[in-house]
Every structure is written in C-alpha cells, then in structure tokens.
Design an enzyme around this catalytic site. Structure first.
Site, PDB file in Angstrom:
ATOM      1  CG  HIS A   1      -0.312  -0.231   2.512  1.00  0.00           C
ATOM      2  ND1 HIS A   1       0.036  -1.502   2.937  1.00  0.00           N
ATOM      3  CD2 HIS A   1       0.088   0.612   3.485  1.00  0.00           C
ATOM      4  CE1 HIS A   1       0.603  -1.410   4.128  1.00  0.00           C
ATOM      5  NE2 HIS A   1       0.660  -0.141   4.479  1.00  0.00           N
TER       6      HIS A   1
ATOM      7  CG  HIS B   1       0.935   5.147   4.223  1.00  0.00           C
ATOM      8  ND1 HIS B   1       0.101   5.119   5.318  1.00  0.00           N
ATOM      9  CD2 HIS B   1       1.645   3.991   4.262  1.00  0.00           C
ATOM     10  CE1 HIS B   1       0.303   3.993   5.995  1.00  0.00           C
ATOM     11  NE2 HIS B   1       1.234   3.292   5.374  1.00  0.00           N
TER      12      HIS B   1
HETATM   13  P1  AMP Z   1       1.668   0.178   7.384  1.00  0.00           P
HETATM   14  O1  AMP Z   1       2.252   0.450   8.745  1.00  0.00           O
HETATM   15  O2  AMP Z   1       2.387   0.914   6.287  1.00  0.00           O
HETATM   16  O3  AMP Z   1       1.508  -1.294   7.119  1.00  0.00           O
HETATM   17  O4  AMP Z   1       0.251   0.865   7.398  1.00  0.00           O
HETATM   18  C1  AMP Z   1      -0.937   0.206   7.610  1.00  0.00           C
HETATM   19  C2  AMP Z   1      -1.994   1.282   7.647  1.00  0.00           C
HETATM   20  O5  AMP Z   1      -3.259   0.672   7.483  1.00  0.00           O
HETATM   21  C3  AMP Z   1      -2.036   2.065   8.965  1.00  0.00           C
HETATM   22  O6  AMP Z   1      -1.844   3.452   8.703  1.00  0.00           O
HETATM   23  C4  AMP Z   1      -3.429   1.761   9.516  1.00  0.00           C
HETATM   24  O7  AMP Z   1      -4.017   2.871  10.157  1.00  0.00           O
HETATM   25  C5  AMP Z   1      -4.187   1.373   8.257  1.00  0.00           C
HETATM   26  N1  AMP Z   1      -5.318   0.467   8.477  1.00  0.00           N
HETATM   27  C6  AMP Z   1      -5.334  -0.686   9.192  1.00  0.00           C
HETATM   28  N2  AMP Z   1      -6.550  -1.250   9.150  1.00  0.00           N
HETATM   29  C7  AMP Z   1      -7.329  -0.440   8.378  1.00  0.00           C
HETATM   30  C8  AMP Z   1      -8.689  -0.484   7.952  1.00  0.00           C
HETATM   31  N3  AMP Z   1      -9.515  -1.481   8.306  1.00  0.00           N
HETATM   32  N4  AMP Z   1      -9.156   0.528   7.185  1.00  0.00           N
HETATM   33  C9  AMP Z   1      -8.337   1.549   6.828  1.00  0.00           C
HETATM   34  N5  AMP Z   1      -7.045   1.636   7.188  1.00  0.00           N
HETATM   35  C10 AMP Z   1      -6.539   0.667   7.952  1.00  0.00           C
END
Ligand code: AMP
Ligand code: ZN
Length: 118
Positions: A106, A108
């Site tokens: 993903h 950001h």
């Molecule tokens: P990472 O640390 O780069 O793996 O980021 C994962 C991101 O996913 C974090 O910023 C979380 O806040 C976000 N996240 C986790 N679960 C969900 C969800 N159900 N809907 C939207 N964002 C999410």
C-alpha cells in the site's frame, strides 16, 4: 474476488470489509486510512495481492506506475493543494524495519495543512 482470504486489504478491496472509498478501477483501490496521520490520509493498493514492495516484479511495473500517477490526482481531489507551496507525501513501508504492519502493498498518501502527526 478475494486474492488472499487471510489478507485484510484483499478483503477491503473486495468490499468484504467496509472502507471509505476514495477511488476504484479494475486494478487499483484507494480508501481512507482508519487512523489518519494527516488531514488527508488515504491508502492506494493494487487489487492484486502483492505482500510487499520488494515482492513486486517487472510485470508489476505498469501497475506501480499507474499508482504513482494516480497519487497526485487523488491527493488533489481529497483536498491537497498541488504545486510547490502545497503538496503531499507518498510513503511505502516495507517490512518490519520499514514500519510495515499490513502485508499487502500500500502507498500512503498524506497531505493537508500542517502540523501533522508524522
Ligand atoms: P503500514 O504500517 O504501512 O503497514 O500501514 C498500515 C496502515 O493501514 C495504517 O496506517 C493503519 O491505520 C491502516 N489500516 C489498518 N486497518 C485499516 C482499515 N480497516 N481501514 C483503513 N485503514 C486501515
Ligand atoms: Zn492482500
């Protein structure tokens, strides 16, 4: 279709878990981060289950390119000002040392007026 039944973001992309959708096409899904670190904070994901940036291969180059090209357009639609005086941040965390928590690639996209949490 769910690519990996154990993957949170595969389920989100398939609409099996609710999300605040920002964009969707046949290859890409974008949705708001549930814990925003900035006034604008959404995630751009491939629908294809690619666990990490380092898992991508040459066949993924067009997909990754499309994600990069979409980021400014969607950032602008979500309220970020374009241009040098505005802008936004694009970030990909890869692996534990990179701060990755969800193992579905993903991007950001963060922006909006300062200060942010990060
Ligand atoms: P990472 O640390 O780069 O793996 O980021 C994962 C991101 O996913 C974090 O910023 C979380 O806040 C976000 N996240 C986790 N679960 C969900 C969800 N159900 N809907 C939207 N964002 C999410
Ligand atoms: Zn997945």
């Amino acid at each position: 279709m769910i690519e990996d039944p154990n993957c949170l973001f595969c389920k989100i992309a398939a609409g099996k878990i609710p999300s605040e959708k920002v964009y969707e096409d046949d290859e890409i899904y974008a949705f708001k981060d549930i814990h925003p670190a900035a006034p604008v904070h959404f995630l751009l994901i491939p629908k294809k289950h690619i666990p990490m940036l380092e898992s991508a291969d040459a066949t993924d180059i067009p997909l990754l390119g499309r994600m990069m090209e979409l980021a400014p357009r969607l950032a602008n639609e979500q309220g970020c000002r374009l241009g040098k005086d505005g802008g936004f941040r694009v970030m990909v965390n890869n692996g534990a040392d990179g701060g990755q928590e969800v193992y579905h690639l993903h991007m950001h996209v963060m922006g909006g007026s300062r200060p942010w949490k990060k």
